[in-house]
Design a protein around this motif. Structure first.
Motif, PDB file in Angstrom:
ATOM      1  N   MET A   1       0.361  -1.169   0.154  1.00 39.49           N
ATOM      2  CA  MET A   1       0.177  -0.493   0.040  1.00 39.49           C
ATOM      3  C   MET A   1       0.640   1.150   0.074  1.00 39.49           C
ATOM      4  N   GLN A   2       0.865   2.443  -0.817  1.00 39.60           N
ATOM      5  CA  GLN A   2       1.199   3.150  -0.977  1.00 39.60           C
ATOM      6  C   GLN A   2       0.457   4.687   0.106  1.00 39.60           C
ATOM      7  N   VAL A   3       1.269   5.247   0.953  1.00 43.66           N
ATOM      8  CA  VAL A   3       0.109   6.156   1.748  1.00 43.66           C
ATOM      9  C   VAL A   3       1.842   7.220   1.233  1.00 43.66           C
ATOM     10  N   GLY A   4       1.252   8.648   0.355  1.00 47.49           N
ATOM     11  CA  GLY A   4       2.201   9.212   0.710  1.00 47.49           C
ATOM     12  C   GLY A   4       2.900   9.011   0.338  1.00 47.49           C
ATOM     13  N   ASN A   5       4.749   9.457   0.670  1.00 55.00           N
ATOM     14  CA  ASN A   5       5.091   9.185  -0.087  1.00 55.00           C
ATOM     15  C   ASN A   5       6.200   7.847   0.606  1.00 55.00           C
ATOM     16  N   ALA A   6       5.164   6.587   1.579  1.00 58.10           N
ATOM     17  CA  ALA A   6       6.323   5.549   2.127  1.00 58.10           C
ATOM     18  C   ALA A   6       5.134   4.340   1.757  1.00 58.10           C
ATOM     19  N   SER A   7       5.685   2.780   1.734  1.00 61.78           N
ATOM     20  CA  SER A   7       4.696   2.519   1.583  1.00 61.78           C
ATOM     21  C   SER A   7       5.011   0.942   2.725  1.00 61.78           C
ATOM     22  N   TYR A   8       3.621   0.466   2.663  1.00 65.57           N
ATOM     23  CA  TYR A   8       3.550   0.000   4.273  1.00 65.57           C
ATOM     24  C   TYR A   8       2.806  -1.670   2.907  1.00 65.57           C
ATOM     25  N   VAL A   9       3.876  -2.410   3.451  1.00 62.20           N
ATOM     26  CA  VAL A   9       2.994  -4.312   2.639  1.00 62.20           C
ATOM     27  C   VAL A   9       2.731  -5.410   3.805  1.00 62.20           C
ATOM     28  N   GLY A  10       2.995  -4.271   5.360  1.00 64.90           N
ATOM     29  CA  GLY A  10       2.578  -5.702   6.092  1.00 64.90           C
ATOM     30  C   GLY A  10       2.824  -5.108   7.670  1.00 64.90           C
ATOM     31  N   PRO A  11       2.388  -5.896   8.191  1.00 64.68           N
ATOM     32  CA  PRO A  11       2.062  -5.164   9.847  1.00 64.68           C
ATOM     33  C   PRO A  11       3.722  -4.661  10.307  1.00 64.68           C
ATOM     34  N   ALA A  12       4.481  -5.715   9.753  1.00 59.92           N
ATOM     35  CA  ALA A  12       6.026  -5.181   9.893  1.00 59.92           C
ATOM     36  C   ALA A  12       6.239  -3.443   9.595  1.00 59.92           C
ATOM     37  N   ASP A  13       5.933  -3.522   8.324  1.00 54.95           N
ATOM     38  CA  ASP A  13       6.280  -2.305   8.232  1.00 54.95           C
ATOM     39  C   ASP A  13       6.045  -0.936   8.963  1.00 54.95           C
ATOM     40  N   LEU A  14       5.072  -1.099  10.191  1.00 53.97           N
ATOM     41  CA  LEU A  14       5.066  -0.502  11.334  1.00 53.97           C
ATOM     42  C   LEU A  14       5.138  -0.415  12.360  1.00 53.97           C
ATOM     43  N   PRO A  15       5.466   0.624  13.827  1.00 55.59           N
ATOM     44  CA  PRO A  15       6.246   0.651  14.401  1.00 55.59           C
ATOM     45  C   PRO A  15       5.358  -0.095  16.108  1.00 55.59           C
ATOM     46  N   GLY A  16       5.864  -0.640  16.803  1.00 53.12           N
ATOM     47  CA  GLY A  16       4.713  -1.472  17.844  1.00 53.12           C
ATOM     48  C   GLY A  16       4.533  -0.437  18.883  1.00 53.12           C
ATOM     49  N   GLU A  17       4.962   1.083  18.623  1.00 51.24           N
ATOM     50  CA  GLU A  17       4.090   1.965  19.177  1.00 51.24           C
ATOM     51  C   GLU A  17       4.056   3.241  17.688  1.00 51.24           C
ATOM     52  N   LEU A  18       2.804   4.309  18.922  1.00 51.72           N
ATOM     53  CA  LEU A  18       3.067   5.808  18.342  1.00 51.72           C
ATOM     54  C   LEU A  18       1.532   6.511  18.776  1.00 51.72           C
ATOM     55  N   PRO A  19       1.740   7.606  18.581  1.00 55.61           N
ATOM     56  CA  PRO A  19       1.022   8.504  19.406  1.00 55.61           C
ATOM     57  C   PRO A  19      -1.038   8.182  19.314  1.00 55.61           C
ATOM     58  N   LEU A  20      -1.018   8.757  19.742  1.00 52.82           N
ATOM     59  CA  LEU A  20      -2.705   8.270  20.442  1.00 52.82           C
ATOM     60  C   LEU A  20      -3.281  10.069  20.415  1.00 52.82           C
ATOM     61  N   PHE A  21      -4.494   9.637  19.580  1.00 51.09           N
ATOM     62  CA  PHE A  21      -5.467  10.985  19.408  1.00 51.09           C
ATOM     63  C   PHE A  21      -6.957  10.299  19.695  1.00 51.09           C
TER      64      PHE A  21
END
Length: 225
Positions: A1-21
């Motif tokens: 998946m292309q989102v902006g200038n970044a590609s995300y193929v699967g869960p491993a492409d995302l961090p284990g922590e992130l800010p919450l809104f």
């Protein structure tokens, strides 16, 4: 998946922590676009930090059993939210940001990480692998039935739609966009978020809308809170 200038193929492409809104009644789905006006100082700082890093923010609702008077920023949170990437931002000139988030995938909130920050940091598990795949499950959706209920809702509320655009939209984009834009309450939005597949999300939105239309026919309010 292309989102902006970044590609995300699967869960491993995302961090284990992130800010919450935490936002009540707000729904972001994969590949959906969520415009926000950010003005609270803690969330302005959160956006600045995201821009300096991976540009990712977790959109999540406060739990529905939260006592009245507890602000959203400190309330217990739902189990499932959505990772969004900042894909557009503008300064308003009066201390606010106009931000657009593009949904990447849903996540489960596993807990919160201690942090000396004015905003909350979530420990997440992105265990919705199908969210990374475009148009999964479209063939199982009864698009005609979905559009029939959508048209009935518009007629009941004396609203119009751009039917040329509707017909050209993919089934996934149509269902997810209408789910995000729907005028229903926080619990209904969470049910749409947690639907296991596109077919279930469509059926859930149809059911909620049919209940709304039935209540309207009995001279009761047309939105579910």
């Amino acid at each position: 998946m292309q989102v902006g200038n970044a590609s995300y193929v699967g869960p491993a492409d995302l961090p284990g922590e992130l800010p919450l809104f935490p936002l009540r009644g707000v729904l972001l789905l994969p590949r959906g676009l969520l415009p926000l006006i950010v003005f609270e100082p803690r969330y302005l700082e959160m956006v600045d930090a995201a821009l300096a890093g991976n540009r990712l923010i977790g959109i999540i609702q406060p739990r529905f059993d939260t006592e009245e008077g507890i602000e959203e920023g400190s309330a217990p949170l739902c189990e499932v939210g959505t990772v969004g990437r900042i894909t557009a931002i503008a300064e308003t000139g009066d201390g606010r940001y106009q931000v657009t988030l593009t949904g990447i995938c849903r996540f489960r909130l596993m807990g919160e990480a201690p942090a000396d920050l004015p905003y909350r940091i979530g420990r997440i598990a992105c265990d919705f692998p199908a969210d990374f795949e475009l148009r999964v499950g479209e063939d199982e959706v009864d698009r005609a039935a979905f559009l029939a209920v959508f048209e009935a809702y518009l007629d009941a509320n004396e609203m119009e739609a751009d039917w040329d655009a509707v017909e050209k939209a993919s089934t996934e984009a149509l269902i997810n966009t209408l789910s995000m834009m729907s005028p229903y309450g926080a619990a209904e939005k969470q049910a749409l978020l947690e639907a296991p597949d596109l077919k279930t999300r469509a059926e859930t939105l149809i059911a909620i809308t049919e209940i709304t239309l039935a209540r309207a026919g009995n001279d009761t309010p047309t939105s579910i809170n």
